[in-house]
Design a protein around this motif. Structure first.
Motif, PDB file in Angstrom:
ATOM      1  N   LEU A  15       0.843  -1.209   0.000  1.00 26.03           N
ATOM      2  CA  LEU A  15       0.000   0.000   0.000  1.00 26.03           C
ATOM      3  C   LEU A  15       0.871   1.249   0.000  1.00 26.03           C
ATOM      4  O   LEU A  15       0.600   2.208  -0.724  1.00 26.03           O
TER       5      LEU A  15
ATOM      6  N   ASP B 286      -8.159   0.172   2.902  1.00 27.21           N
ATOM      7  CA  ASP B 286      -7.594   1.149   1.980  1.00 27.21           C
ATOM      8  C   ASP B 286      -8.521   1.379   0.781  1.00 27.21           C
ATOM      9  O   ASP B 286      -8.744   2.519   0.385  1.00 27.21           O
TER      10      ASP B 286
ATOM     11  N   ASP C  57      -8.561   4.829   6.799  1.00 21.57           N
ATOM     12  CA  ASP C  57      -7.167   4.676   7.210  1.00 21.57           C
ATOM     13  C   ASP C  57      -7.004   3.323   7.909  1.00 21.57           C
ATOM     14  O   ASP C  57      -7.673   3.054   8.905  1.00 21.57           O
ATOM     15  N   PRO C  58      -6.130   2.444   7.377  1.00 24.83           N
ATOM     16  CA  PRO C  58      -6.002   1.110   7.973  1.00 24.83           C
ATOM     17  C   PRO C  58      -5.224   1.081   9.286  1.00 24.83           C
ATOM     18  O   PRO C  58      -4.619   0.087   9.629  1.00 24.83           O
TER      19      PRO C  58
END
Lengths: 275, 275
Positions: free
Chosen positions: B165, B235, B240-241
């Motif tokens: 990511l 994502d 927001d992870p």
């Protein structure tokens, strides 16, 4: 360069443009030199340039200029070093991402299988206490809660240590150890107290709560100190702390946690023998 | 700038020094513009500058120059973003290191205490299977080995996902999911087979080996897919992870692992009732 071909000063690109035509090089150059040598660690050089906001830095051998490093080189270095620290915490190499799933599995397996053998140590500790579990199967209920929480605490403290090492923010070993003992004691006391109350209320057995809460508190303290101490000691004695990964710390902490748990539980065993 | 005060080109400091005196700005400027806007994510800008080896980049609003970002700014950005990803994996904020041990403990506790309540879910699953453990206390021996190994596998797969990511190296969700299922199956099969052999030899009980090995294999597969899938999905849907941290994945994986373990063990229970 002086007559001996030694580096005596540097001129910034900006001052080259703005200096008056009649100025001499000696007038505009900066003789307050900050240089590096070819044998310096690339991470240290990157940190130096980041701290001073340098655009480039001269590389010298015995005062002779042998090259320069520019800021765009160090962007890649910082990126790669960060990925290495990250890999370390995860127990997997993320610097070179693998597209092929077979190669990807092959890269992750050695860590996992190695840790399975450390995990077998934990299993054989529980095996030694199997008599205790067969008397009070309730003890099995809290194994993963205690090992998991201590492992999480150890991972946190490992991460903080590794970050301090990366930023060179390390003071004396004794002082750092004392600080981690204090932090571990506070975190352990809070988590232990929480779980004491939860278990007491849930199982209506205060002494079971005391045993589980006390075991969790001590296990967290030990994991916290180990997570912080192991990478710091390895760094001090000059060994790359790569082996002190997150999964290693949590698997090691599983081992110490079950030793702590069953020894404490053994003291109270008469109070929670299964009906 | 053109007559309308729009940015039409850039000149590098180097070409300013080397261009012939008679050249016009229009002759030396580069009109093939790569620009950013004030609302762009600082991590994206840093990644762009690192990829193109830019020393500075113009910031424009509707083609009007409003500022520039230089490479020494982005060194700090890359450093900080890397520390944020690292914090996420460890479940502790390492961006701002805390000197005060009380504040340090206060920063780490919310994560730990939150995860204790998730861990209580795992404890209550084991509690539901307490009858099984009291019949065969040997089952308790392998709890931490299975949960620990699955947690380690989940942390590895989380780290690889988060790194992809960060590097924007994400292809289609379905394809990545299929790849992780394949990797998880291979890792799970290898680790499961290893532990099957170890348990069979150690305990001289082949069916116990089958139960523990099978449970470990499935638990690893599930943890692997969860560790990869949760941050990718977060994502993709624009969340927001941050919540998908290493400790969260291992604690969640403890829960799925014990469900898998005791359900599989239940199928074989008649073969390893305690003597």
């Amino acid at each position: 360069m002086d007559d001996d071909e030694k580096l005596v000063g540097v001129i910034s690109l900006r001052s080259l443009i703005v200096w008056p035509d009649e100025a001499k090089v000696a007038d505009v150059m900066d003789t307050n030199l900050i240089t590096v040598t070819p044998s310096d660690d690339q991470e240290d050089v990157a940190r130096l340039m980041a701290d001073y906001n340098f655009v480039s830095i001269p590389v010298v051998v015995k005062d002779h200029l042998v090259g320069t490093i520019t800021v765009d080189d160090i962007v890649d270095v910082i990126d790669e070093e960060a990925a290495e620290d990250y890999s370390r915490l995860a127990g997997v190499d993320v610097v070179t991402l693998e597209e092929n799933p077979f190669k990807s599995a092959a890269k992750r397996l050695p860590w996992l299988v190695g840790l399975i053998f450390l995990g077998m140590g934990t299993a054989s500790v529980i095996n030694n206490f199997e008599g205790l579990v067969s008397q009070a199967s309730i003890l099995a209920v809290f194994i993963s809660l205690i090992t998991g929480t201590a492992g999480n605490a150890g991972t946190q403290s490992l991460a903080v240590s590794v970050r301090r090492l990366a930023l060179k923010e390390t003071s004396s070993l004794i002082k750092m150890l004392m600080t981690e003992v204090l932090i571990g004691a506070m975190i352990g006391a809070t988590a232990g107290l929480t779980i004491f109350l939860v278990v007491w209320i849930w199982k209506a057995n205060m002494l079971l709560g005391v045993a589980v809460g006390l075991a969790m508190g001590v296990a967290i303290l030990v994991a916290n100190v180990a997570g912080s101490f192991i990478p710091l000691v390895m760094d001090k004695i000059g060994v790359d702390p790569a082996v002190a990964s997150g999964p290693f710390i949590s698997t090691l902490s599983d081992l110490t946690s079950v030793i702590i748990y069953f020894n404490i539980a053994g003291l109270f065993i008469s109070h929670f023998v299964s009906a």
